[in-house]
Design an enzyme around this catalytic site. Structure first.
Site, mmCIF file in Angstrom:
data_model
loop_
_atom_site.group_PDB
_atom_site.id
_atom_site.type_symbol
_atom_site.label_atom_id
_atom_site.label_comp_id
_atom_site.label_asym_id
_atom_site.label_seq_id
_atom_site.Cartn_x
_atom_site.Cartn_y
_atom_site.Cartn_z
ATOM 1 N N GLU A 40 0.873 -1.018 0.022
ATOM 2 C CA GLU A 40 -0.016 -0.108 -0.092
ATOM 3 C C GLU A 40 0.960 1.195 -0.159
ATOM 4 O O GLU A 40 1.810 1.122 0.863
ATOM 5 C CB GLU A 40 -0.865 0.000 1.214
ATOM 6 N N GLY A 43 -6.536 -16.733 4.225
ATOM 7 C CA GLY A 43 -6.570 -18.408 4.649
ATOM 8 C C GLY A 43 -5.093 -18.670 4.967
ATOM 9 O O GLY A 43 -4.771 -19.920 5.143
ATOM 10 N N LYS A 91 -10.067 -3.479 -1.639
ATOM 11 C CA LYS A 91 -10.017 -4.552 -0.663
ATOM 12 C C LYS A 91 -10.546 -4.264 0.392
ATOM 13 O O LYS A 91 -10.142 -3.236 1.211
ATOM 14 C CB LYS A 91 -8.222 -4.964 -0.817
ATOM 15 N N CYS A 148 -7.089 -1.711 6.245
ATOM 16 C CA CYS A 148 -6.127 -1.554 7.114
ATOM 17 C C CYS A 148 -6.667 -0.957 8.503
ATOM 18 O O CYS A 148 -7.322 -0.050 8.595
ATOM 19 C CB CYS A 148 -5.095 -0.717 6.578
HETATM 20 C C1 LIG Z 1 3.654 -7.941 6.407
HETATM 21 C C2 LIG Z 1 1.971 -7.521 6.078
HETATM 22 C C3 LIG Z 1 1.855 -6.413 5.470
HETATM 23 C C4 LIG Z 1 0.345 -6.185 4.990
HETATM 24 N N1 LIG Z 1 0.193 -5.053 4.206
HETATM 25 C C5 LIG Z 1 -0.913 -4.617 3.517
HETATM 26 C C6 LIG Z 1 -1.351 -3.756 2.816
HETATM 27 O O1 LIG Z 1 -0.221 -2.944 2.391
HETATM 28 N N2 LIG Z 1 -2.394 -3.557 2.150
HETATM 29 C C7 LIG Z 1 -3.379 -4.319 2.448
HETATM 30 O O2 LIG Z 1 -4.648 -4.222 1.862
HETATM 31 N N3 LIG Z 1 -3.336 -5.491 3.427
HETATM 32 C C8 LIG Z 1 -1.996 -5.546 3.842
HETATM 33 N N4 LIG Z 1 -1.713 -6.657 4.702
HETATM 34 C C9 LIG Z 1 -3.053 -7.772 5.006
HETATM 35 C C10 LIG Z 1 -2.897 -8.654 3.943
HETATM 36 O O3 LIG Z 1 -2.947 -8.284 2.517
HETATM 37 C C11 LIG Z 1 -3.888 -9.789 4.266
HETATM 38 O O4 LIG Z 1 -5.190 -9.053 4.095
HETATM 39 C C12 LIG Z 1 -3.846 -10.636 5.635
HETATM 40 O O5 LIG Z 1 -2.654 -10.646 5.957
HETATM 41 C C13 LIG Z 1 -4.655 -11.722 5.575
HETATM 42 O O6 LIG Z 1 -4.282 -12.645 4.503
HETATM 43 P P1 LIG Z 1 -3.609 -13.950 4.802
HETATM 44 O O7 LIG Z 1 -4.088 -14.808 5.663
HETATM 45 O O8 LIG Z 1 -3.154 -14.371 3.583
HETATM 46 O O9 LIG Z 1 -2.047 -13.302 5.438
HETATM 47 C C14 LIG Z 1 -0.509 -7.082 5.244
HETATM 48 C C15 LIG Z 1 -0.033 -8.159 6.050
HETATM 49 C C16 LIG Z 1 1.089 -8.505 6.272
HETATM 50 C C17 LIG Z 1 1.075 -9.605 6.943
#
Ligand SMILES: Cc1cc2nc3c(=O)[nH]c(=O)nc-3n(C[C@H](O)[C@H](O)[C@H](O)COP(=O)(O)O)c2cc1C
Length: 541
Positions: A74, A247, A186, A147
């Protein structure tokens, strides 16, 4: 590094429309939106947006392993609107560079039809300005509405938007109407399923091409169980593709789990964040690769694209996970440069090979052209401490030259810009003035940059490494300075050189890096930052 603005040519690919269209104009709009840009969101496996993780090396690696779409980290609209789009001829990238020379977003041809630019915004006009700035170089534009961190929500961005659907609508409509690429967003789910359904329906009507749904509420943490039923309800409520997210912890460990996650959520696409951060080969149809191999692949891209060392370290440490305290983990943690990180992996030869290639590219470029206006000759040059041997500076060379030519000593006049407290210096010598167009963090660096410009324009030696020894700054003097420094006598060294011999610029660079590191470690996931990379302006020989 030299830049030129280039015209980018586009070809519009045929679009695969996965969902049956209804006669509603909004639905037609969304299909059109997808059609304009050519990116298809149905049935995709995507690298999720991740602050600090989603920089160019990780995105390219994810594509190599099989991801269909890759989101960048982001990036905040306020920072992005200040950026300039510059073509980086040395790296073959397009860089979006902030006024302080920091690369906020680096992209390249390889990912142009696959990369989704995610922004943090709460302002439709600013969002549009940013989208228009980057649209030529990306496949789609996404708005982060998930976020939950305070720094994001207090500015009305991220998850704060979830309780302001009018604002969501205003931003998305403005983007859909104003850019030629698909627009997506998102979100996180709302506390009730009904409200989640109403929200996605309202979002669909803005004409977006897809919605990524992280199946957790904004108060929930990543360790909390995922609400697959909410994602399923959202997916069933709209005609545009819904991309299921959330997930990584327990549902998707390798690519073979992607299909079952898609099935469990009824979504058309799957988006992976943490699973990909821990091992990006999760996108590989044939199964996971050992993370050691993946880290080497990652590092190759980091070197090839001159990714910032701290960002590279951060990503490697996430892959190392519980091995972060191992021997290699400790070496990575203490490394300060890409060269040192490569050494930790035994990849020095690769690092050197890439540097040789980049150097030869740099040297083939035509020299930078000076511009004279109002009696001042300017060039966009910086003083890079590392390009000079210890105790040697361009100011020294200019001083020596003025003596040799029996001219008055160079005179430096430095100004400070109040809004960002950066410095710019003009050097006067032989009744002529020289200045760098680039602003510096310290007065000393600004003076050195002005001296570099002067020496470069006058085609004089400036003492850089690899330059033929001009004999301008005598060996005796260098030796005296070095000896004085070795003895710890800075005063004697200063007297020997007449130019502050301590490598202050270098120290400042180090301090800056240290601050950056501190700042980075303060930030949590889902924050909005840059990759911290500095945009180097390499000077021609
Ligand atoms: C290190 C990190 C940075 C993230 N940065 C963003 C971001 O910049 N924008 C966003 O929409 N979500 C961000 N997220 C959230 C992820 O895109 C995602 O929604 C969340 O981790 C759940 O997905 P997962 O279970 O596959 O990890 C971030 C997550 C992590 C772990």
């Amino acid at each position: 590094m030299r830049y030129a603005s280039v015209t980018t040519h586009y070809h519009h690919e045929e679009v695969i429309v996965e969902h049956e269209s209804e006669s509603e104009p909004e639905n037609y709009m969304s299909i059109m939106a997808a059609a304009v840009g050519g990116l298809c969101f149905g049935n995709v496996t995507a690298l999720a947006p991740m602050v600090r993780i989603g920089t160019l090396p990780m995105r390219l690696l994810a594509l190599d392993y099989g991801a269909d779409i890759v989101y960048c980290e982001e990036l905040i609209d306020i920072k992005m609107v200040q950026c300039k789009r510059l073509v980086n001829e040395e790296l073959d990238t397009v860089d979006f560079v902030a006024p302080d020379d920091r690369v906020m977003f680096r992209t390249c041809e390889r990912e142009r039809d696959r990369v989704v630019f995610q922004m943090g915004t709460a302002d439709p006009d600013r969002a549009l300005a940013v989208a228009q700035l980057v649209e030529k170089d990306v496949a789609a534009i996404d708005v982060n509405m998930g976020c939950p961190k305070e720094y994001s929500t207090k500015g009305g961005m991220g998850a704060a938007l979830l309780s302001d659907p009018d604002k969501i609508e205003a931003i998305l409509r403005k983007l859909v109407q104003g850019v030629s690429k698909p627009v997506t967003c998102k979100i996180r789910i709302l506390p009730s399923m009904e409200d989640t359904i109403s929200l996605v329906r309202r979002i669909e009507k803005t004409g977006v091409a897809a919605i990524a749904v992280h199946g957790r509420m904004k108060e929930e943490r990543p360790r909390h169980p995922l609400h697959c039923d909410y994602i399923q309800a959202a997916a069933g409520a709209v005609d545009i593709p819904v991309i299921a997210n959330g997930g990584s912890l327990d549902l998707v460990k390798s690519f073979s789990d992607v299909e079952s996650f898609r099935g469990a959520t009824g979504a058309s696409g799957v988006m992976l964040a943490r699973a990909a951060m821990w091992n990006p080969s999760v996108f590989r149809r044939q199964g996971l690769l050992p993370v050691e191999e993946v880290m080497e692949d990652y590092l190759k891209y980091a070197v090839r694209y001159d990714n910032h060392a701290f960002n590279t370290k951060y990503c490697l440490c996430q892959m190392l996970r519980d091995k972060v305290e191992s021997v290699i983990g400790k070496q990575v943690q203490t490394a300060q440069t890409l060269a040192e990180i490569c050494a930790a992996y035994g990849m020095q030869a690769f690092y050197e090979e890439v540097q040789v290639l980049l150097r030869s590219k740099r040297e083939r470029r035509p020299p930078e052209t000076p511009l004279t206006q109002g009696g001042v000759t300017t060039m966009a040059l910086r003083f890079h401490r590392r390009e000079y041997p210890p105790q040697i500076t361009p100011k020294m060379f200019l001083l020596e030259w003025s003596r040799k030519e029996k001219l008055q000593q160079p005179h430096y006049h430095t100004v400070e810009r109040p809004q960002d407290r950066l410095f710019q210096s003009t050097v006067t010598i032989d009744n002529k003035q020289y200045r760098s167009t680039l602003w510096e963090k310290s007065k000393k660096a600004a003076e050195q940059a002005a001296a570099v410009v002067c020496l470069r324009v006058l085609r004089l030696p400036e003492g850089r490494r690899g330059e033929e020894d001009s004999g301008l700054v005598g060996k005796r003097k260098r030796a005296a300075t070095a000896a004085a420094l070795l003895n710890g006598s800075t005063a004697a060294a200063a007297a020997a050189e007449e130019v502050a011999p301590r490598e202050e610029e270098e120290q400042e660079e180090e301090e800056e890096e240290a601050n950056k590191k501190l700042h980075l470690s303060d930030r949590d996931a889902e924050t909005a930052v840059t990759n911290g990379n500095r945009h180097k302006l390499h000077t021609p020989l």
